[in-house]
Design an enzyme around this catalytic site. Structure first.
Site, PDB file in Angstrom:
ATOM      1  N   ARG A 164      16.792 164.095  47.816  1.00 47.43           N
ATOM      2  CA  ARG A 164      15.229 163.069  46.866  1.00 47.43           C
ATOM      3  C   ARG A 164      14.906 163.227  46.290  1.00 47.43           C
ATOM      4  O   ARG A 164      14.903 165.115  45.688  1.00 47.43           O
ATOM      5  CB  ARG A 164      14.099 162.902  48.366  1.00 47.43           C
ATOM      6  CG  ARG A 164      14.752 162.307  49.483  1.00 47.43           C
ATOM      7  CD  ARG A 164      14.007 162.482  50.576  1.00 47.43           C
ATOM      8  NE  ARG A 164      12.079 162.830  50.228  1.00 47.43           N
ATOM      9  CZ  ARG A 164      11.468 162.963  50.993  1.00 47.43           C
ATOM     10  NH1 ARG A 164      11.912 162.932  52.515  1.00 47.43           N
ATOM     11  NH2 ARG A 164      10.126 163.267  50.987  1.00 47.43           N
ATOM     12  N   ARG A 175       3.245 169.599  47.374  1.00 46.17           N
ATOM     13  CA  ARG A 175       2.948 168.919  48.773  1.00 46.17           C
ATOM     14  C   ARG A 175       2.663 169.645  49.603  1.00 46.17           C
ATOM     15  O   ARG A 175       1.816 169.034  50.688  1.00 46.17           O
ATOM     16  CB  ARG A 175       4.599 168.034  48.949  1.00 46.17           C
ATOM     17  CG  ARG A 175       4.574 166.506  47.957  1.00 46.17           C
ATOM     18  CD  ARG A 175       6.195 166.398  47.681  1.00 46.17           C
ATOM     19  NE  ARG A 175       7.261 166.577  49.180  1.00 46.17           N
ATOM     20  CZ  ARG A 175       7.851 166.655  49.642  1.00 46.17           C
ATOM     21  NH1 ARG A 175       8.729 167.305  48.549  1.00 46.17           N
ATOM     22  NH2 ARG A 175       8.396 166.131  50.631  1.00 46.17           N
TER      23      ARG A 175
HETATM   24  P1  ADP Z   1       7.869 164.698  53.611  1.00 46.67           P
HETATM   25  O1  ADP Z   1       7.574 164.366  54.719  1.00 46.67           O
HETATM   26  O2  ADP Z   1       9.080 165.153  53.623  1.00 46.67           O
HETATM   27  O3  ADP Z   1       6.636 164.343  52.209  1.00 46.67           O
HETATM   28  P2  ADP Z   1       7.830 161.953  53.742  1.00 46.67           P
HETATM   29  O4  ADP Z   1       8.621 161.178  54.055  1.00 46.67           O
HETATM   30  O5  ADP Z   1       6.841 162.134  54.671  1.00 46.67           O
HETATM   31  O6  ADP Z   1       8.498 163.259  53.568  1.00 46.67           O
HETATM   32  O7  ADP Z   1       6.609 161.234  52.365  1.00 46.67           O
HETATM   33  C1  ADP Z   1       7.110 161.413  50.791  1.00 46.67           C
HETATM   34  C2  ADP Z   1       5.830 161.111  50.158  1.00 46.67           C
HETATM   35  O8  ADP Z   1       5.313 159.638  50.435  1.00 46.67           O
HETATM   36  C3  ADP Z   1       5.184 162.127  50.243  1.00 46.67           C
HETATM   37  O9  ADP Z   1       5.103 163.053  49.636  1.00 46.67           O
HETATM   38  C4  ADP Z   1       3.871 161.174  49.502  1.00 46.67           C
HETATM   39  O10 ADP Z   1       3.486 161.003  48.796  1.00 46.67           O
HETATM   40  C5  ADP Z   1       4.196 159.935  50.877  1.00 46.67           C
HETATM   41  N1  ADP Z   1       3.201 159.288  51.761  1.00 46.67           N
HETATM   42  C6  ADP Z   1       4.076 159.219  52.292  1.00 46.67           C
HETATM   43  N2  ADP Z   1       3.045 158.735  53.305  1.00 46.67           N
HETATM   44  C7  ADP Z   1       1.773 158.716  53.157  1.00 46.67           C
HETATM   45  C8  ADP Z   1       0.040 159.131  53.308  1.00 46.67           C
HETATM   46  N3  ADP Z   1       0.455 158.336  54.740  1.00 46.67           N
HETATM   47  N4  ADP Z   1      -0.503 158.772  52.672  1.00 46.67           N
HETATM   48  C9  ADP Z   1      -0.120 159.305  51.191  1.00 46.67           C
HETATM   49  N5  ADP Z   1       0.469 159.276  50.812  1.00 46.67           N
HETATM   50  C10 ADP Z   1       1.855 159.305  51.560  1.00 46.67           C
END
Ligand code: ADP
Ligand code: ZN
Length: 222
Positions: A164, A175
């Site tokens: 990714r 993160r």
């Molecule tokens: P991971 O758990 O590895 O971070 P996700 O697919 O859940 O992967 O999320 C990827 C990115 O999407 C996050 O790092 C963030 O930038 C964004 N994101 C996802 N959900 C949210 C949320 N509820 N609030 C803010 N940012 C979000």
């Protein structure tokens, strides 16, 4: 059994804790939709939808997407009569206290059954994420130590399996810092509401899954 066997769940955990994989399995097991905000944003961006493209700019830097944008994208599904009326597994939402407060508000009268924190130490998730590879199409998760059978072509859908954009080391560090600062406070929020269960996320994926199913089943039976 109580009124519903279709749980309303939130899954919390550091990036790389195994949240996405377990959320998919739980959704299959309980027959409820799996809602990943990360997947929603990636899908919208791939379709060229403005909200998705805007979100992707934050995601690629390892930053959180701003609360209003997140809420605008998710809220429609959560309203009464919407697609999540009969249970759901939320994966990646809420991720900040304002989002948690907004979720309580929109669920009004239909509270969450349980919030599960998948607990894995930072050192372990760092190692996991660095080797993570994901199918572009169906989002199935692989690892460099456990690749698809054929040359990075997804076993499930034939899609391309790749790293990714936000799985670089610098972005991962950011993160994890965001998780400590922004997401850990919502753990206390749910602990206060007596809705929190902490599940050990270390070890075999099947064992972790069994632990989660057990705790959810106990909870919704009450
Ligand atoms: P991971 O758990 O590895 O971070 P996700 O697919 O859940 O992967 O999320 C990827 C990115 O999407 C996050 O790092 C963030 O930038 C964004 N994101 C996802 N959900 C949210 C949320 N509820 N609030 C803010 N940012 C979000
Ligand atoms: Zn696939």
């Amino acid at each position: 059994m109580g009124d519903h066997v279709q749980p309303r769940l939130v899954l919390l955990g550091k990036q790389g804790a195994g949240k996405g994989t377990q959320a998919t399995r739980l959704a299959d097991h309980f027959g409820v939709p799996h809602v990943s905000t990360g997947d929603m944003f990636r899908a919208l961006a791939a379709q060229g939808v403005e909200a998705g493209l805007e979100a992707k700019r934050y995601m690629d830097e390892g930053d959180l997407v701003p609360d209003d944008l997140v809420i605008a994208v998710v809220e429609g599904c959560l309203e009464p009569g919407g697609p999540l009326d009969d249970g759901f597994i939320l994966d990646g939402f809420p991720r900040t206290l304002p989002q948690a407060v907004e979720l309580d508000r929109v669920l009004d009268g239909r509270p969450l059954d349980l919030v599960i924190e998948l607990d894995v130490p930072r050192a372990v998730v760092l190692e996991r994420i660095a080797g993570r590879r994901v199918c572009e199409q169906c989002q199935r998760v692989y690892h460099v130590d456990m690749p698809p059978q054929l040359d990075w072509v997804c076993d499930s859908c034939g899609g391309k399996v790749r790293q990714r954009d936000d799985d670089t080391e610098a972005a991962i560090d950011r993160r994890l810092d965001h998780y400590e600062r922004r997401t850990v406070p919502i753990i206390d929020h749910y602990r206060t509401q007596s809705r929190l269960a902490v599940v050990d996320g270390i070890g075999d994926g099947d064992d972790v899954f069994e632990r989660m199913v057990k705790i959810v089943t106990e909870r919704i039976r009450d």
